[in-house]
Design an enzyme around this catalytic site. Sequence first.
Site, short mmCIF file in Angstrom:
data_model
loop_
_atom_site.label_atom_id
_atom_site.label_comp_id
_atom_site.label_asym_id
_atom_site.label_seq_id
_atom_site.Cartn_x
_atom_site.Cartn_y
_atom_site.Cartn_z
N ASN A 137 -3.24 4.32 16.42
CA ASN A 137 -4.46 3.95 15.70
C ASN A 137 -4.79 2.50 15.99
OD1 ASN A 137 -5.00 6.35 14.04
ND2 ASN A 137 -2.95 5.90 13.27
N CYS A 194 -1.25 5.98 10.70
CA CYS A 194 -0.06 5.32 11.22
C CYS A 194 -0.37 4.00 11.91
CB CYS A 194 0.60 6.27 12.21
SG CYS A 194 2.02 5.56 12.99
N SER A 196 12.69 6.00 7.05
CA SER A 196 12.41 5.61 8.43
C SER A 196 13.09 4.27 8.75
CB SER A 196 10.89 5.47 8.55
OG SER A 196 10.55 4.77 9.71
N GLU A 212 0.82 -1.20 0.00
CA GLU A 212 0.00 0.00 0.00
C GLU A 212 0.85 1.26 0.00
OE1 GLU A 212 -2.60 -1.04 3.36
OE2 GLU A 212 -4.17 -1.19 1.86
N CYS A 271 7.26 -5.22 15.30
CA CYS A 271 6.94 -4.21 16.31
C CYS A 271 5.52 -4.49 16.84
CB CYS A 271 7.03 -2.80 15.72
SG CYS A 271 8.67 -2.44 15.06
N GLY A 274 6.99 -2.31 5.72
CA GLY A 274 8.36 -2.79 5.66
C GLY A 274 9.37 -1.91 6.38
N GLU A 275 10.54 -2.48 6.64
CA GLU A 275 11.67 -1.76 7.22
C GLU A 275 12.61 -1.41 6.06
OE1 GLU A 275 13.25 -0.50 10.14
OE2 GLU A 275 14.68 -0.07 8.56
N SER A 286 12.16 5.14 14.53
CA SER A 286 10.98 4.67 15.28
C SER A 286 11.43 4.35 16.69
CB SER A 286 10.40 3.41 14.61
OG SER A 286 9.92 3.73 13.33
N LEU A 287 11.37 5.34 17.56
CA LEU A 287 11.95 5.20 18.90
C LEU A 287 10.96 4.52 19.84
CD1 LEU A 287 14.61 6.02 20.26
CD2 LEU A 287 13.42 8.02 21.14
#
Length: 377
Positions: A303, A348, A204, A94, A132, A173-174, A227-228
């Site tokens: 979300n 998000c 990111s 997406e 995550c 994805g990373e 992404s902390l």
Amino acid sequence: MVDERRYSIFDEKILRDELDALHANPVHIDSTWRFILAHKNAEAYDTPDLPLRVRTLFSTKFKTMTSYVHTQHDSLDGRTTKLLIKFQNGLSAEAVIIRHDSSAGKYAGGPRTGAARATLCVSSQVGCKMGCTFCATGTMGFKGNLSAGEIVEQLVHASQITSIRNVVFMGMGEPMNNYFAVVQAVKTMTGRCFQLSRKHITVSTVGIIPKIIALKADLPDVSLAISLHAPTQELRAEIVPAARSFPLSKLIAAVDAYLVGSKSTVFMEYVMLAAVNDGQEHAHQMGKLLNGRKVVVNLIPYNPTTVTMQFKASGSTEVLKFQKILKEVYGIRTTVRQEMGQDIDGACGQLHVSHLSNKPSRPNSTVLDIEDLGLIK
Ligand code: SF4
């Protein structure tokens, strides 16, 4: 069975190598891309003034588009459009368009063209293996990497809907786990044809340290988003499993190295999870962790999705208290991300492709960190 898959014409490295092998002029790359962008449904081999050998190459080894928009969902306020894009291997990912022009809130119909400040959130992989705990994509597992051409094609599809100024690699994805394709895609997006500014590209990561270091050398001036999501190693390892391999102290050292002599911005993404990481003590821990560093903290309202039920969104009071502590006690630039696209699951943490459907994908939806850098620069 014959494999009919061909390279994307937007896979620049492969295209350049093939033209080199034919001793053909690379000028055909830009002229072909411009022709395709200007003529929807045009074929690359129909570009005017191509030598016959190049025309033959384009029609045998390449496809003008290796993907198509399977479904398009527009949020009710017209500010967010989610594209479900299907690739030639049958997988889907997406991409989300976020519009930030001043008239966006007045709009209640379908997509508009010509929005002045649209941001495109692209996917770099189908699914993700980082797991995550708050992320809908993480529940899909890893299905495959996208090629550079497949990433660029997301921009081509979006550009046919509206004018894109910013691109953020915060979709499925990373990005650092598909590093070479991501770097190549950014080089193409910021090249002579697409002409996006590197300052308007953000990559990111959950914190793949070696690739953060490499990114600075390979793509100077792009922005980095970490992404902390937690201010301590212990809590972060619970929320972001990758933290076990890339500890917080080493991650912050990598951010420091990235910032040395750099004009780019580092964003610290922090999804606000009720009673998990949204306490005032967490805000003070964050303040101490980031004190004195040139970073922007982006607080992201969580979300809820039906694929990740374990968390609840923080209340707006907690979010504002958290922001106040970071700003007023520690002087850290802190924004609260606007919630956009929730009605189409394009917000998000919501990107998730579990099936292809012509219906809006809620509740089986999508993953993401949406950012409009123009709003906070
Ligand atoms: S937040 Fe990003 S890195 Fe983590 S599981 Fe989701 S897509 Fe992967």
